[in-house]
Design a protein around this motif. Structure first.
Motif, PDB file in Angstrom:
ATOM      1  N   ALA A 101     -52.736  60.379  -0.694  1.00  0.00           N
ATOM      2  CA  ALA A 101     -51.494  61.139  -0.914  1.00  0.00           C
ATOM      3  C   ALA A 101     -51.259  61.385  -2.407  1.00  0.00           C
ATOM      4  CB  ALA A 101     -50.310  60.386  -0.309  1.00  0.00           C
ATOM      5  N   VAL A 102     -51.628  60.415  -3.249  1.00  0.00           N
ATOM      6  CA  VAL A 102     -51.492  60.631  -4.702  1.00  0.00           C
ATOM      7  C   VAL A 102     -52.446  61.737  -5.145  1.00  0.00           C
ATOM      8  CG1 VAL A 102     -51.760  59.597  -6.992  1.00  0.00           C
ATOM      9  CG2 VAL A 102     -50.687  58.284  -5.146  1.00  0.00           C
ATOM     10  N   VAL A 103     -53.689  61.681  -4.655  1.00  0.00           N
ATOM     11  CA  VAL A 103     -54.650  62.740  -5.001  1.00  0.00           C
ATOM     12  C   VAL A 103     -54.114  64.101  -4.542  1.00  0.00           C
ATOM     13  CG1 VAL A 103     -56.975  63.639  -4.546  1.00  0.00           C
ATOM     14  CG2 VAL A 103     -56.647  61.197  -4.963  1.00  0.00           C
ATOM     15  N   ASP A 104     -53.620  64.159  -3.292  1.00  0.00           N
ATOM     16  CA  ASP A 104     -53.064  65.419  -2.758  1.00  0.00           C
ATOM     17  C   ASP A 104     -51.924  65.915  -3.639  1.00  0.00           C
ATOM     18  OD1 ASP A 104     -54.684  65.151  -0.444  1.00  0.00           O
ATOM     19  OD2 ASP A 104     -53.094  64.140   0.675  1.00  0.00           O
ATOM     20  N   GLY A 105     -51.012  65.004  -4.002  1.00  0.00           N
ATOM     21  CA  GLY A 105     -49.832  65.397  -4.770  1.00  0.00           C
ATOM     22  C   GLY A 105     -50.199  65.909  -6.152  1.00  0.00           C
ATOM     23  N   VAL A 106     -51.151  65.240  -6.809  1.00  0.00           N
ATOM     24  CA  VAL A 106     -51.577  65.682  -8.147  1.00  0.00           C
ATOM     25  C   VAL A 106     -52.292  67.033  -8.034  1.00  0.00           C
ATOM     26  CG1 VAL A 106     -53.124  65.152 -10.081  1.00  0.00           C
ATOM     27  CG2 VAL A 106     -51.680  63.349  -9.101  1.00  0.00           C
ATOM     28  N   ARG A 107     -53.142  67.173  -7.026  1.00  0.00           N
ATOM     29  CA  ARG A 107     -53.885  68.438  -6.873  1.00  0.00           C
ATOM     30  C   ARG A 107     -52.942  69.609  -6.608  1.00  0.00           C
ATOM     31  NH1 ARG A 107     -59.602  67.932  -3.791  1.00  0.00           N
ATOM     32  NH2 ARG A 107     -59.520  70.118  -4.369  1.00  0.00           N
ATOM     33  N   SER A 108     -51.844  69.344  -5.881  1.00  0.00           N
ATOM     34  CA  SER A 108     -50.957  70.462  -5.510  1.00  0.00           C
ATOM     35  C   SER A 108     -49.964  70.825  -6.618  1.00  0.00           C
ATOM     36  CB  SER A 108     -50.209  70.146  -4.212  1.00  0.00           C
ATOM     37  OG  SER A 108     -49.333  69.066  -4.405  1.00  0.00           O
ATOM     38  N   THR A 109     -49.839  70.001  -7.651  1.00  0.00           N
ATOM     39  CA  THR A 109     -48.866  70.311  -8.710  1.00  0.00           C
ATOM     40  C   THR A 109     -49.527  70.509 -10.074  1.00  0.00           C
ATOM     41  OG1 THR A 109     -48.480  67.934  -8.977  1.00  0.00           O
ATOM     42  CG2 THR A 109     -46.895  69.145  -7.627  1.00  0.00           C
ATOM     43  N   THR A 110     -50.840  70.241 -10.167  1.00  0.00           N
ATOM     44  CA  THR A 110     -51.569  70.439 -11.431  1.00  0.00           C
ATOM     45  C   THR A 110     -52.945  71.034 -11.084  1.00  0.00           C
ATOM     46  OG1 THR A 110     -52.838  68.374 -11.478  1.00  0.00           O
ATOM     47  CG2 THR A 110     -50.568  68.242 -12.267  1.00  0.00           C
TER      48      THR A 110
ATOM     49  N   VAL B 201     -46.102  68.215 -16.069  1.00  0.00           N
ATOM     50  CA  VAL B 201     -45.668  68.339 -14.667  1.00  0.00           C
ATOM     51  C   VAL B 201     -44.237  67.839 -14.509  1.00  0.00           C
ATOM     52  CG1 VAL B 201     -46.791  66.149 -14.054  1.00  0.00           C
ATOM     53  CG2 VAL B 201     -46.335  67.799 -12.269  1.00  0.00           C
ATOM     54  N   ASP B 202     -43.490  68.527 -13.662  1.00  0.00           N
ATOM     55  CA  ASP B 202     -42.123  68.132 -13.318  1.00  0.00           C
ATOM     56  C   ASP B 202     -42.224  66.897 -12.409  1.00  0.00           C
ATOM     57  OD1 ASP B 202     -39.609  67.878 -12.227  1.00  0.00           O
ATOM     58  OD2 ASP B 202     -39.635  69.811 -11.203  1.00  0.00           O
ATOM     59  N   ARG B 203     -41.707  65.757 -12.864  1.00  0.00           N
ATOM     60  CA  ARG B 203     -41.871  64.518 -12.084  1.00  0.00           C
ATOM     61  C   ARG B 203     -41.218  64.617 -10.714  1.00  0.00           C
ATOM     62  NH1 ARG B 203     -39.679  59.660 -14.032  1.00  0.00           N
ATOM     63  NH2 ARG B 203     -37.996  60.946 -14.839  1.00  0.00           N
ATOM     64  N   THR B 204     -40.095  65.355 -10.632  1.00  0.00           N
ATOM     65  CA  THR B 204     -39.427  65.483  -9.327  1.00  0.00           C
ATOM     66  C   THR B 204     -40.340  66.215  -8.337  1.00  0.00           C
ATOM     67  OG1 THR B 204     -37.247  65.499 -10.383  1.00  0.00           O
ATOM     68  CG2 THR B 204     -37.395  66.422  -8.159  1.00  0.00           C
ATOM     69  N   ALA B 205     -40.950  67.306  -8.791  1.00  0.00           N
ATOM     70  CA  ALA B 205     -41.848  68.069  -7.905  1.00  0.00           C
ATOM     71  C   ALA B 205     -43.067  67.239  -7.526  1.00  0.00           C
ATOM     72  CB  ALA B 205     -42.271  69.360  -8.592  1.00  0.00           C
TER      73      ALA B 205
ATOM     74  N   LEU C  16     -43.318  63.891  -7.389  1.00  0.00           N
ATOM     75  CA  LEU C  16     -42.950  62.819  -6.462  1.00  0.00           C
ATOM     76  C   LEU C  16     -42.706  63.385  -5.055  1.00  0.00           C
ATOM     77  CD1 LEU C  16     -42.251  59.989  -5.659  1.00  0.00           C
ATOM     78  CD2 LEU C  16     -40.022  60.239  -6.779  1.00  0.00           C
ATOM     79  N   ALA C  17     -42.015  64.516  -4.977  1.00  0.00           N
ATOM     80  CA  ALA C  17     -41.790  65.129  -3.651  1.00  0.00           C
ATOM     81  C   ALA C  17     -43.130  65.448  -2.994  1.00  0.00           C
ATOM     82  CB  ALA C  17     -40.946  66.392  -3.803  1.00  0.00           C
ATOM     83  N   ALA C  18     -44.064  65.981  -3.769  1.00  0.00           N
ATOM     84  CA  ALA C  18     -45.376  66.343  -3.196  1.00  0.00           C
ATOM     85  C   ALA C  18     -46.108  65.095  -2.702  1.00  0.00           C
ATOM     86  CB  ALA C  18     -46.211  67.081  -4.240  1.00  0.00           C
ATOM     87  N   VAL C  19     -46.099  64.020  -3.502  1.00  0.00           N
ATOM     88  CA  VAL C  19     -46.806  62.796  -3.074  1.00  0.00           C
ATOM     89  C   VAL C  19     -46.182  62.254  -1.781  1.00  0.00           C
ATOM     90  CG1 VAL C  19     -47.335  60.395  -3.667  1.00  0.00           C
ATOM     91  CG2 VAL C  19     -47.560  62.186  -5.414  1.00  0.00           C
TER      92      VAL C  19
END
Ligand code: BTN
Length: 247
Positions: free
Chosen positions: A96-105, A168-172, A174-177
């Motif tokens: 989920a961390v990998v997914d969240g980082v990939r989707s916001t950066t 990266v916007d931390r709120t975005a 965290l929501a993605a993760v």
């Protein structure tokens, strides 16, 4: 350094549901400890801290991060799958961390079994995951270095998204993760092919230090249905992995 606070309202709009509740506090000792002590917390409760004063890591280590420089949060889960499969929780959280980082950066982290998130050719530690259980619930805690400068990192082997050029916007993020964590928890072991693809440990020669003092060495071949790592024909439940670089 002026750092933007998390937007709790926007976070809740994005993740409640599927999460049942989400609280953001400016400071606490440890979000894992807080959720573990909350016996009545419903499944999928999330606690986020802008700063932890006694953040815990694996193997009795600590987790430190300056206020608002990263993401430090925990989710309490009451899984419906049998406890024998709970070993997959840290693996799913890593995905989920990998997914969240990939989707916001534009960055693509990798995983080191069981639960480190690595970034860059030198495999700096971007995030750590600590899973603790009291038998009835599982608390998965994630510490992710977002804006930390080199001087703010606890150890030279750590890294942050900012050090790899991502603002990266931390709120975005965290929501993605969290959205990806919920999705991955629904898939459970069906996520095995994605885990194998994201895991830098599988296929590598490794040295695993086990808590009893023994060391297992060999080629890491796979993970099983309980989240254990198969190394040189032996199944390892927990340990500290070193990726051995070929000479
Ligand atoms: C590790 O790599 O050793 C695991 C680090 C886990 C840190 C996170 S930060 C949020 C949660 N609360 C804690 O006290 N620890 C975890």
């Amino acid at each position: 350094m002026e750092r933007v606070a998390l937007d709790a309202g926007r976070l809740r709009e994005a993740v409640v549901p599927p999460f049942s509740r989400l609280d953001v506090v400016s400071e606490t000792a440890s979000t894992n400890a807080d959720l573990l002590a909350d016996a009545d917390a419903p499944d999928r409760s999330v606690l986020v801290a802008e700063h932890q004063t006694a953040g815990r890591g694996r193997l009795d280590r600590s987790w430190t991060s300056p206020p608002r420089a990263g993401l430090t949060f925990s989710a309490l889960l009451r899984p419906s799958v049998p406890p024998s499969e709970w070993g997959w929780v840290p693996l799913l959280a890593g995905l989920a961390v990998v997914d969240g980082v990939r989707s916001t950066t534009s960055l693509v982290p990798a995983l080191k079994w069981p639960n480190d998130v690595l970034l860059g050719a030198d495999e700096g530690k971007l995030a750590g995951i600590l899973v603790q259980s009291d038998g009835a619930a599982v608390v998965v805690g994630i510490g992710l270095n977002v804006d930390a400068t080199a001087g703010e990192l606890p150890v030279p082997t750590a890294t942050s998204l900012a050090l790899h050029g991502a603002a990266v916007d931390r709120t975005a993020l965290l929501a993605a993760v969290l959205v990806h964590l919920d999705r991955r928890l629904h898939e459970w072991t069906d996520a095995a092919p994605d885990y194998r693809a994201a895991c830098a440990t599988i296929g590598r020669d490794v040295r695993v230090a086990i808590a009893d003092g023994s060391v297992v060495e060999g080629r890491a071949a796979d993970v099983d249905g309980s989240g254990r790592l198969l190394v040189g024909g032996r199944l390892v439940t927990a340990g500290d992995v070193v990726h051995v670089r070929s000479a």
